[in-house]
Design a protein around this motif. Sequence first.
Motif: not given
Length: 317
Positions: A231-248
């Motif tokens: 019944k648990i829902k996890h709210s995930i928040r991840i910061r990606f830098d300028a290198f990874a951002a376009p790929r995400i």
Amino acid sequence: MRMHERLKAGRYPNCRKLADELEVSSKTVQRDIDFMRYRLGLPIEYDQLHFGFYYTEPVANFPNIEISEGELIALYVGQKALTQYKGTSFEGPLSTAFRKISDGLRDTISMAWSDLDSAISFRNTGRSMADIRLFEQLSQAVFKQLETRFEYKKPEGGRYESRYVQPYHLGCVENLWYLFAFDLDRQQLRTFALPRIRGVRVSKTQFRRPADFSIGRFLGESFGVFSKPTKIKHSIRIRFDAFAAPRIEERQWHPSQKIKPLRNNAIELSLTLGNLEEIERWILSWGTHAEVLGPEELEKNLAKTIASLSATYQRVA
């Protein structure tokens, strides 16, 4: 095809005779005749003297499939995607199936297979090692809704355990085949990797798959295939830098994902998941380009894992 055989044999079939033989209505036969005549271009006419249809000229092969260049490319892409099974027991049946399809195509396209071969390719790693016989047994059990027994070895387990299940669904996730089935002993819906299954015995006992079962809903709060009742829902928040951002940004990682732009061309990816196991491994794969902003439980799990890795490689620091 049976109508084609009667026409080719010169037996002058008519709508009434064909309807009786095929156990359909005369109107259905007439629609099929019209389809064969106008859509497939077959030379069919009606002979008043013989009270039946006939071919006005020889027809060598029945034109099974009409296809456009766009449809051909889509078919080719599908065939290329299946190259991940090259060298496995799936390769033979898949090659045969595609050869049958391509042999039935009408000669109305100008694009050569070699042209597509030089333009489109796929590269796959970590392909499934599932056995074709085992796959056939389980797929039949799923289609016919038959209770099934088999032996299963968990990834962390050293021995096989007996399982008695109602198989609901077969799915290929990240190049690996899984069976989604209701475990009758554990009274839970479980996920089984096919390479870890052996000794399949399909029973004659039928079951009824729940009308509300949906594989999309079952995996809706999972980042991969790992799903457990919670019944648990996890709210995930991840910061990606300028290198990874376009790929995400260029991929759909999860139906719940939201992306928010940050300063210095970074982004924040938000997800809602029911468990943390698979997302932890995925975050680690991005190395220093990813930073968890929440929840705290995920941050602590990653910190422990990173500390353990650091200790493992301390000797080369």
